[in-house]
Design a protein around this motif. Structure first.
Motif, mmCIF file in Angstrom:
data_model
loop_
_atom_site.group_PDB
_atom_site.id
_atom_site.type_symbol
_atom_site.label_atom_id
_atom_site.label_comp_id
_atom_site.label_asym_id
_atom_site.label_seq_id
_atom_site.Cartn_x
_atom_site.Cartn_y
_atom_site.Cartn_z
ATOM 1 N N THR A 196 -0.371 160.146 31.238
ATOM 2 C CA THR A 196 -1.762 159.737 31.023
ATOM 3 C C THR A 196 -2.506 160.830 30.275
ATOM 4 O O THR A 196 -2.230 162.023 30.445
ATOM 5 C CB THR A 196 -2.474 159.463 32.357
ATOM 6 O OG1 THR A 196 -2.450 160.656 33.171
ATOM 7 C CG2 THR A 196 -1.788 158.345 33.111
ATOM 8 N N PRO A 197 -3.459 160.458 29.407
ATOM 9 C CA PRO A 197 -4.225 161.455 28.654
ATOM 10 C C PRO A 197 -4.999 162.387 29.574
ATOM 11 O O PRO A 197 -5.217 162.097 30.753
ATOM 12 C CB PRO A 197 -5.180 160.596 27.809
ATOM 13 C CG PRO A 197 -4.532 159.261 27.734
ATOM 14 C CD PRO A 197 -3.819 159.084 29.043
ATOM 15 N N VAL A 198 -5.420 163.500 29.011
ATOM 16 C CA VAL A 198 -6.166 164.503 29.768
ATOM 17 C C VAL A 198 -7.660 164.282 29.530
ATOM 18 O O VAL A 198 -8.157 164.518 28.429
ATOM 19 C CB VAL A 198 -5.760 165.927 29.352
ATOM 20 C CG1 VAL A 198 -6.546 166.959 30.156
ATOM 21 C CG2 VAL A 198 -4.261 166.123 29.549
ATOM 22 N N TYR A 199 -8.350 163.786 30.549
ATOM 23 C CA TYR A 199 -9.800 163.615 30.486
ATOM 24 C C TYR A 199 -10.423 164.888 31.041
ATOM 25 O O TYR A 199 -10.260 165.207 32.216
ATOM 26 C CB TYR A 199 -10.251 162.420 31.322
ATOM 27 C CG TYR A 199 -9.797 161.073 30.805
ATOM 28 C CD1 TYR A 199 -10.677 160.235 30.122
ATOM 29 C CD2 TYR A 199 -8.487 160.641 30.989
ATOM 30 C CE1 TYR A 199 -10.267 158.993 29.648
ATOM 31 C CE2 TYR A 199 -8.062 159.400 30.518
ATOM 32 C CZ TYR A 199 -8.963 158.584 29.850
ATOM 33 O OH TYR A 199 -8.557 157.361 29.376
ATOM 34 N N SER A 200 -11.140 165.624 30.207
ATOM 35 C CA SER A 200 -11.664 166.912 30.655
ATOM 36 C C SER A 200 -12.862 167.331 29.814
ATOM 37 O O SER A 200 -12.936 167.039 28.616
ATOM 38 C CB SER A 200 -10.577 167.987 30.541
ATOM 39 O OG SER A 200 -11.085 169.266 30.877
ATOM 40 N N THR A 201 -13.797 168.033 30.467
ATOM 41 C CA THR A 201 -14.946 168.603 29.745
ATOM 42 C C THR A 201 -14.725 170.074 29.427
ATOM 43 O O THR A 201 -15.624 170.730 28.894
ATOM 44 C CB THR A 201 -16.230 168.448 30.574
ATOM 45 O OG1 THR A 201 -16.048 169.101 31.848
ATOM 46 C CG2 THR A 201 -16.574 166.982 30.795
ATOM 47 N N ILE A 202 -13.558 170.603 29.724
ATOM 48 C CA ILE A 202 -13.263 171.994 29.375
ATOM 49 C C ILE A 202 -13.293 172.137 27.857
ATOM 50 O O ILE A 202 -12.697 171.328 27.145
ATOM 51 C CB ILE A 202 -11.879 172.401 29.926
ATOM 52 C CG1 ILE A 202 -11.869 172.365 31.454
ATOM 53 C CG2 ILE A 202 -11.487 173.794 29.430
ATOM 54 C CD1 ILE A 202 -10.493 172.589 32.065
ATOM 55 N N PRO A 203 -13.979 173.140 27.322
ATOM 56 C CA PRO A 203 -13.992 173.317 25.868
ATOM 57 C C PRO A 203 -12.614 173.704 25.352
ATOM 58 O O PRO A 203 -11.864 174.425 26.028
ATOM 59 C CB PRO A 203 -15.012 174.427 25.644
ATOM 60 C CG PRO A 203 -15.046 175.183 26.934
ATOM 61 C CD PRO A 203 -14.794 174.164 28.002
ATOM 62 N N ALA A 204 -12.292 173.209 24.166
ATOM 63 C CA ALA A 204 -10.978 173.487 23.597
ATOM 64 C C ALA A 204 -11.096 173.687 22.097
ATOM 65 O O ALA A 204 -11.890 173.025 21.428
ATOM 66 C CB ALA A 204 -10.020 172.342 23.905
ATOM 67 N N LEU A 205 -10.282 174.596 21.595
ATOM 68 C CA LEU A 205 -10.117 174.768 20.154
ATOM 69 C C LEU A 205 -8.693 174.349 19.817
ATOM 70 O O LEU A 205 -7.734 174.891 20.371
ATOM 71 C CB LEU A 205 -10.353 176.225 19.744
ATOM 72 C CG LEU A 205 -10.126 176.543 18.256
ATOM 73 C CD1 LEU A 205 -11.086 175.741 17.373
ATOM 74 C CD2 LEU A 205 -10.289 178.041 17.995
ATOM 75 N N ILE A 206 -8.563 173.370 18.938
ATOM 76 C CA ILE A 206 -7.255 172.802 18.610
ATOM 77 C C ILE A 206 -7.036 172.910 17.107
ATOM 78 O O ILE A 206 -7.865 172.458 16.318
ATOM 79 C CB ILE A 206 -7.174 171.324 19.038
ATOM 80 C CG1 ILE A 206 -7.647 171.152 20.485
ATOM 81 C CG2 ILE A 206 -5.768 170.796 18.857
ATOM 82 C CD1 ILE A 206 -7.811 169.702 20.902
ATOM 83 N N SER A 207 -5.919 173.509 16.716
ATOM 84 C CA SER A 207 -5.645 173.641 15.287
ATOM 85 C C SER A 207 -4.412 172.844 14.896
ATOM 86 O O SER A 207 -3.518 172.594 15.711
ATOM 87 C CB SER A 207 -5.442 175.106 14.910
ATOM 88 O OG SER A 207 -4.145 175.550 15.261
ATOM 89 N N GLY A 208 -4.367 172.441 13.659
ATOM 90 C CA GLY A 208 -3.206 171.747 13.119
ATOM 91 C C GLY A 208 -3.093 171.991 11.637
ATOM 92 O O GLY A 208 -4.062 172.364 10.971
ATOM 93 N N GLY A 209 -1.898 171.780 11.111
ATOM 94 C CA GLY A 209 -1.665 171.899 9.678
ATOM 95 C C GLY A 209 -1.271 170.559 9.095
ATOM 96 O O GLY A 209 -0.518 169.805 9.710
ATOM 97 N N ASP A 210 -1.758 170.248 7.894
ATOM 98 C CA ASP A 210 -1.440 168.934 7.327
ATOM 99 C C ASP A 210 0.004 168.829 6.834
ATOM 100 O O ASP A 210 0.463 167.747 6.468
ATOM 101 C CB ASP A 210 -2.430 168.556 6.218
ATOM 102 C CG ASP A 210 -2.435 169.511 5.040
ATOM 103 O OD1 ASP A 210 -1.582 170.424 4.990
ATOM 104 O OD2 ASP A 210 -3.309 169.362 4.151
ATOM 105 N N ALA A 211 0.746 169.952 6.850
ATOM 106 C CA ALA A 211 2.154 169.910 6.463
ATOM 107 C C ALA A 211 3.089 170.113 7.658
ATOM 108 O O ALA A 211 4.273 170.400 7.473
ATOM 109 C CB ALA A 211 2.436 170.963 5.395
ATOM 110 N N ASP A 212 2.591 169.960 8.870
ATOM 111 C CA ASP A 212 3.404 170.147 10.067
ATOM 112 C C ASP A 212 4.387 168.982 10.214
ATOM 113 O O ASP A 212 3.975 167.833 10.338
ATOM 114 C CB ASP A 212 2.490 170.230 11.302
ATOM 115 C CG ASP A 212 3.219 170.657 12.573
ATOM 116 O OD1 ASP A 212 4.438 170.428 12.666
ATOM 117 O OD2 ASP A 212 2.565 171.226 13.459
#
Length: 481
Positions: free
Chosen positions: A403-419
């Protein structure tokens, strides 16, 4: 997924607490066999917890950690904890030195923590039989799949004979380990840093054990609630499309790459089922081997180069392979095969992956990828599959793990378009259920995209105020609203 361990030092949380009263996590100190710069306080040891929390009076595990902070830093607040991806790799294995300027020390104390079952943990679920089986398959031109399955059965029998419960090595249990370490060290404020698989692990900590979690920092995460097998080839194809887009943008006048996309599709569709032969001399040997290889190895040579250091070389390598110039690239791949990878614990990887991914993936959807992507059809995009899991025999993680993670914890998420493995699509899914998450997409970055671009560090700004809205500082970075 051929995931590799990266960002050891610079990068470096519940199950229901119904069993929390039946045991107390303990810390066992040990020597820090690493160089510690003056001004840095280091504490090394093992977290000691039950292998099976439902049976805490049975087997105990020892999981290594390194906890460092600079003089004057708080020992219980503003601590960052990192564990590496994989699964199957050790976080602490490659750490030989800690300096005052090391990675997250600029933000407060830092913990590098291993996962249960990895190389330096006790026990370690290593399966050297697998590497030997793969070497033999190439050296004797035998079926790799058949030999690997025999080796998997042999490894499982050997480990199980030691009384080890393979089903206790899961994402849910590793998340509980992180929470137990927090409790044992009396940490009140913890930022969790995860890369690839461990990004999903940190999300599991945030879901199951949110107490004391200040923020999440997720670098190219694989959320545990997705079924990776159902889009492993699709992910790789999207990364290849980025490569082809770059060719059109940067090499319009370069005749070598004319119509590269179509030529790649045609060639790799045509060679499906074909075999080639190479004369290969293993390092340290005097006799050459005649080794058969095929489409899978050629695709390995391409996909393996879609990283943050070699992305620009991918069109050239594609072109060379299409022209039949295989030797250099297959030799390089075979060097890795015969060297093996002593840093990973494949048994731990099997337990985690079989219980949380393969168990929930739809075989029909997995197979559909071969139909819509014939140039990638048959490519073994992961070194774990349903056949291996049938041999490994571990219990499935509960459905709550998907199940997805429902949370109000702040998060910084990075990704690359060539991943080619953890696509930005996953980051969008994570953010959907986390209103205080911020997603940055970095152009022409691959797996382990990081948080800096064009001289600006988005991580530093986030760590200063995790709730502050970030703004893009360049055309190469998109911040998702």
């Amino acid at each position: 997924m051929k995931f590799y361990s990266i960002l050891i030092v610079l990068f470096t949380i519940g199950i229901s607490t119904s069993f929390a009263q039946s045991y107390s996590p303990k810390i066992e100190r040990c020597a820090c066999n690493i160089k510690i710069e003056e001004g840095v306080i280091a504490r090394c040891g093992y977290l000691v917890v039950p292998e099976n929390r439902k049976r805490p009076d049975k087997t105990l595990l020892k999981i290594p950690f390194i906890f460092v902070r600079k003089n004057g830093m708080d020992s219980v607040r503003n601590i960052s904890l990192y564990t590496t991806g994989g699964p199957g790799y050790s976080t602490t294995l490659g750490i030989t030195k800690i300096t005052a300027n090391s990675g997250f020390l600029k933000y407060g104390g830092f913990i590098a923590f291993d996962q249960r079952g990895t190389k330096k943990a006790i026990p370690s679920l290593e399966c050297p039989e697998i590497d030997e089986a793969i070497k033999r398959s190439y050296a004797e031109n035998l079926s790799k799949d058949s030999l690997v399955l025999l080796a998997v059965k042999s490894c499982r029998k050997r480990i199980s004979a030691q009384g080890i419960d393979l089903s206790s090595y899961s994402t849910t249990e590793s998340a509980a380990d992180i929470n137990d370490l927090r409790l044992a060290l009396k940490i009140r404020s913890l930022t969790l840093i995860g890369l690839s698989y461990s990004g999903g692990l940190m999300l599991t900590v945030a879901k199951n054990h949110p107490e004391g979690i200040k923020a999440l920092v997720l670098n190219s995460p694989l959320p545990g609630f997705v079924n990776y097998e159902e889009h492993g080839l699709i992910n790789m194809n999207e990364a290849l499309e980025q490569v082809f887009a770059n060719v059109l943008t940067d090499s319009l006048k370069d005749e070598r790459y004319k119509d590269l996309r179509n030529r790649f599709h045609e060639y790799f569709t045509k060679i499906t089922g074909q075999h080639f032969t190479i004369k290969y001399l293993p390092k340290g040997k005097t006799d050459s081997l005649s080794i058969k290889y095929g489409k899978a190895e050629l695709l390995d040579a391409i996909i393996g180069r879609i990283d943050n250091n070699r992305l620009k070389s991918v069109p050239f390598v594609m072109n060379e392979l299409i022209k039949g110039n295989h030797y250099e690239y297959i030799s390089e791949l075979l060097d890795g095969v015969f060297l093996g990878d002593p840093t990973r614990s494949l048994g731990m990887r099997y337990s985690v992956y079989c219980s949380g991914q393969i168990a929930y993936s739809d075989p029909q959807l997995i197979a559909m990828q071969d139909q819509i992507l014939p140039w990638l059809s048959g490519y073994p995009f992961n070194n774990v599959n349903a056949e291996i899991c049938d041999c490994w025999k571990v219990r499935n993680e509960g459905k709550e793990a998907k199940t997805p993670v429902y949370s109000t914890i702040p998060a910084l998420i990075s990704g690359g378009d060539a991943d080619p493995w953890c696509r930005p699509f996953y980051n969008t899914l994570i953010k959907r259920y986390m209103p205080n998450a911020q997603v940055i997409l970095i152009h022409n970055r691959a797996h382990g995209a990081g948080f800096g671009a064009n001289g600006f560090d988005y991580l530093e700004e986030f760590m200063a105020d995790p709730f502050k809205k970030l703004k893009s500082r360049s055309n190469n970075v998109i911040i998702q609203e």
